[in-house]
Write a protein that holds these residues in place. Structure first.
Motif, PDB file in Angstrom:
ATOM      1  N   LEU A 301       0.868  -1.174   0.000  1.00 47.95           N
ATOM      2  CA  LEU A 301       0.000   0.000   0.000  1.00 47.95           C
ATOM      3  C   LEU A 301       0.897   1.214   0.000  1.00 47.95           C
ATOM      4  O   LEU A 301       1.731   1.379   0.907  1.00 47.95           O
ATOM      5  CB  LEU A 301      -0.907   0.025   1.240  1.00 47.95           C
ATOM      6  CG  LEU A 301      -1.696   1.328   1.442  1.00 47.95           C
ATOM      7  CD1 LEU A 301      -2.751   1.520   0.351  1.00 47.95           C
ATOM      8  CD2 LEU A 301      -2.350   1.370   2.824  1.00 47.95           C
ATOM      9  N   VAL A 302       0.766   2.082  -1.008  1.00 50.54           N
ATOM     10  CA  VAL A 302       1.579   3.300  -1.095  1.00 50.54           C
ATOM     11  C   VAL A 302       0.627   4.486  -1.165  1.00 50.54           C
ATOM     12  O   VAL A 302      -0.196   4.580  -2.078  1.00 50.54           O
ATOM     13  CB  VAL A 302       2.499   3.291  -2.333  1.00 50.54           C
ATOM     14  CG1 VAL A 302       3.440   4.494  -2.295  1.00 50.54           C
ATOM     15  CG2 VAL A 302       3.291   1.992  -2.407  1.00 50.54           C
ATOM     16  N   VAL A 303       0.739   5.376  -0.170  1.00 49.48           N
ATOM     17  CA  VAL A 303      -0.143   6.536  -0.119  1.00 49.48           C
ATOM     18  C   VAL A 303       0.680   7.797   0.102  1.00 49.48           C
ATOM     19  O   VAL A 303       1.782   7.766   0.665  1.00 49.48           O
ATOM     20  CB  VAL A 303      -1.199   6.413   1.010  1.00 49.48           C
ATOM     21  CG1 VAL A 303      -2.077   5.200   0.798  1.00 49.48           C
ATOM     22  CG2 VAL A 303      -0.536   6.370   2.380  1.00 49.48           C
ATOM     23  N   VAL A 304       0.126   8.920  -0.345  1.00 50.61           N
ATOM     24  CA  VAL A 304       0.695  10.225  -0.042  1.00 50.61           C
ATOM     25  C   VAL A 304      -0.333  10.994   0.755  1.00 50.61           C
ATOM     26  O   VAL A 304      -1.540  10.830   0.561  1.00 50.61           O
ATOM     27  CB  VAL A 304       1.074  10.981  -1.337  1.00 50.61           C
ATOM     28  CG1 VAL A 304      -0.140  11.283  -2.192  1.00 50.61           C
ATOM     29  CG2 VAL A 304       1.835  12.258  -1.013  1.00 50.61           C
ATOM     30  N   ALA A 305       0.139  11.816   1.683  1.00 50.77           N
ATOM     31  CA  ALA A 305      -0.784  12.541   2.556  1.00 50.77           C
ATOM     32  C   ALA A 305      -0.127  13.812   3.060  1.00 50.77           C
ATOM     33  O   ALA A 305       1.108  13.945   3.050  1.00 50.77           O
ATOM     34  CB  ALA A 305      -1.191  11.669   3.746  1.00 50.77           C
ATOM     35  N   ASN A 306      -0.948  14.746   3.495  1.00 50.28           N
ATOM     36  CA  ASN A 306      -0.418  15.921   4.172  1.00 50.28           C
ATOM     37  C   ASN A 306       0.400  15.486   5.376  1.00 50.28           C
ATOM     38  O   ASN A 306       0.034  14.551   6.097  1.00 50.28           O
ATOM     39  CB  ASN A 306      -1.557  16.842   4.618  1.00 50.28           C
ATOM     40  CG  ASN A 306      -2.202  17.551   3.444  1.00 50.28           C
ATOM     41  OD1 ASN A 306      -2.803  16.921   2.583  1.00 50.28           O
ATOM     42  ND2 ASN A 306      -2.086  18.858   3.401  1.00 50.28           N
ATOM     43  N   ALA A 307       1.501  16.177   5.613  1.00 50.42           N
ATOM     44  CA  ALA A 307       2.448  15.750   6.637  1.00 50.42           C
ATOM     45  C   ALA A 307       1.844  15.719   8.035  1.00 50.42           C
ATOM     46  O   ALA A 307       2.278  14.944   8.885  1.00 50.42           O
ATOM     47  CB  ALA A 307       3.673  16.662   6.612  1.00 50.42           C
ATOM     48  N   PHE A 308       0.824  16.527   8.286  1.00 49.23           N
ATOM     49  CA  PHE A 308       0.267  16.583   9.638  1.00 49.23           C
ATOM     50  C   PHE A 308      -0.685  15.420   9.949  1.00 49.23           C
ATOM     51  O   PHE A 308      -1.036  15.198  11.105  1.00 49.23           O
ATOM     52  CB  PHE A 308      -0.471  17.909   9.856  1.00 49.23           C
ATOM     53  CG  PHE A 308      -1.723  18.082   9.037  1.00 49.23           C
ATOM     54  CD1 PHE A 308      -2.939  17.594   9.480  1.00 49.23           C
ATOM     55  CD2 PHE A 308      -1.673  18.741   7.816  1.00 49.23           C
ATOM     56  CE1 PHE A 308      -4.085  17.761   8.717  1.00 49.23           C
ATOM     57  CE2 PHE A 308      -2.814  18.916   7.047  1.00 49.23           C
ATOM     58  CZ  PHE A 308      -4.028  18.418   7.501  1.00 49.23           C
ATOM     59  N   LEU A 309      -1.093  14.674   8.934  1.00 50.22           N
ATOM     60  CA  LEU A 309      -2.018  13.571   9.166  1.00 50.22           C
ATOM     61  C   LEU A 309      -1.281  12.362   9.749  1.00 50.22           C
ATOM     62  O   LEU A 309      -0.100  12.144   9.469  1.00 50.22           O
ATOM     63  CB  LEU A 309      -2.707  13.193   7.856  1.00 50.22           C
ATOM     64  CG  LEU A 309      -3.604  14.280   7.257  1.00 50.22           C
ATOM     65  CD1 LEU A 309      -4.108  13.875   5.886  1.00 50.22           C
ATOM     66  CD2 LEU A 309      -4.771  14.586   8.186  1.00 50.22           C
ATOM     67  N   ASP A 310      -2.003  11.569  10.542  1.00 46.59           N
ATOM     68  CA  ASP A 310      -1.343  10.474  11.262  1.00 46.59           C
ATOM     69  C   ASP A 310      -1.405   9.154  10.520  1.00 46.59           C
ATOM     70  O   ASP A 310      -1.516   8.079  11.126  1.00 46.59           O
ATOM     71  CB  ASP A 310      -1.945  10.322  12.663  1.00 46.59           C
ATOM     72  CG  ASP A 310      -3.386   9.811  12.624  1.00 46.59           C
ATOM     73  OD1 ASP A 310      -4.008   9.880  11.546  1.00 46.59           O
ATOM     74  OD2 ASP A 310      -3.870   9.332  13.671  1.00 46.59           O
TER      75      ASP A 310
END
Length: 339
Positions: A301-310
């Protein structure tokens, strides 16, 4: 229980009686059962999740799902406004074209989503309009459609552009309401530039215009499947793949994993965390929670997210380990692997 927009609309319910109605993207609530008994027609939705949540609709109303509707002869239409201005334009034009001459186009939306300024968009379709009510932080507009505009040509709403990612030229197509319409989102670019090698069956989850799966298909040539909650996104992905001479291994409108089979060797996503004007983490949380059940052993599973999300913590909890592929002040790309 009625959502605020539906509550405001019901203050004018008498004017919807004895009409063949077109309801466009209404909230998932009890609106159908609260409408006058003599009202009937079509409920049209562009969101697979909302379409599913409604279950069996009121027998007076046909339930339709898709990117657009090209019908005619409705006696009134009610358009529930999204936040995206270009999608508002599409919905207003599409809905007005489905009406009989002299019919009323009702337009309702939340003020925080821009409804207060909806008049200028309504005027592009119906020069004569009025704001008739406001309550519960929502606004309601009324316009008489005469003459009726011609039916929409979907090709008029397609936005085409190309981007270079890691030396690869991608031809992209998008439609109003699709994530990052007409541009490559910087978080998605980060994901593509740090995507690990792929093979086998790959799922682009929440595909938008299909850019993640397209890049994977062109770079590594796996069998790429695509899914999204939005009918417009599914259509945009179809157009993107065609522009690049590709066919998907699978392309399905799905509320999270409800219409997805698997198993896959990798699931890739820039998961949404907004729905309308609110923050909505459920889709990403369900992705992380359910992904191992749809991955083969050793699947990624490869995801990108805003850095502040856990997300790293959640991935570690579900997969046992989370690898950070890259991170800066804005975004992070994370990988979880099944045993």
């Amino acid at each position: 229980m009625l959502a605020p927009m539906s509550q405001l609309l019901m203050r004018h319910a008498a004017q919807l009686a004895d009409r063949r109605l077109l309801l466009v993207n209404p909230p998932v609530d009890r609106l159908l059962s609260e409408l006058p008994a003599t009202a009937s027609g079509t409920l049209f939705d562009q969101r697979r999740s909302a379409y599913r949540e409604r279950g069996v609709p009121d027998e007076r109303f046909e339930l339709r799902f898709g990117p657009w509707l090209v019908d005619s002869g409705f006696g009134a239409a009610v358009v529930f406004l999204p936040r995206e201005k270009q999608l508002v334009r599409l919905l207003l034009r599409m809905s007005a074209a489905c009406l009989k001459p002299g019919s009323v186009l009702w337009v309702i939306g939340e003020n925080r989503a821009g409804a207060k300024s909806a008049g200028r968009l309504i005027a592009e379709v119906c020069p004569e309009w009025e704001k008739v009510d406001a309550a519960r932080h929502c606004s309601l507009f009324r316009a008489v459609v005469d003459p009726v505009p011609k039916a929409i040509d979907p090709s008029d709403w397609v936005r085409s552009w190309s981007v270079d990612v890691s030396g690869m030229q991608l031809q992209l197509r998008s439609l109003p309401g699709v994530f990052s319409h007409g541009e490559l989102d910087p978080a998605t670019r980060m994901l593509l530039e740090h995507l690990p090698p792929l093979s086998g069956d790959v799922l682009d989850f929440g595909c938008g215009c299909g850019v993640i799966g397209l890049f994977a298909a062109l770079r590594d040539e796996p069998r790429v499947h695509f899914s999204d909650d939005s009918a417009l996104a599914i259509e945009a992905t179809r157009l993107t793949l065609a522009a690049n001479g590709l066919e998907p291994a699978g392309l399905v409108a799905s509320d999270a994993f409800d219409e997805i089979d698997g198993p896959y060797d990798a699931i890739l996503s820039n998961p949404p965390f907004h729905r309308g004007v609110g923050t909505h983490y459920e889709a990403a949380q369900e992705l992380i929670e359910c992904a191992p059940d749809f991955l083969r052993p050793g699947g990624q599973l490869v995801v990108v997210a805003n850095a502040f999300l856990d997300y790293p913590r959640r991935i570690e909890q579900r997969f046992g380990e989370c690898e950070t592929l890259v991170k800066d002040r804005r975004f992070g790309v994370y990988l979880g692997r099944t045993p």
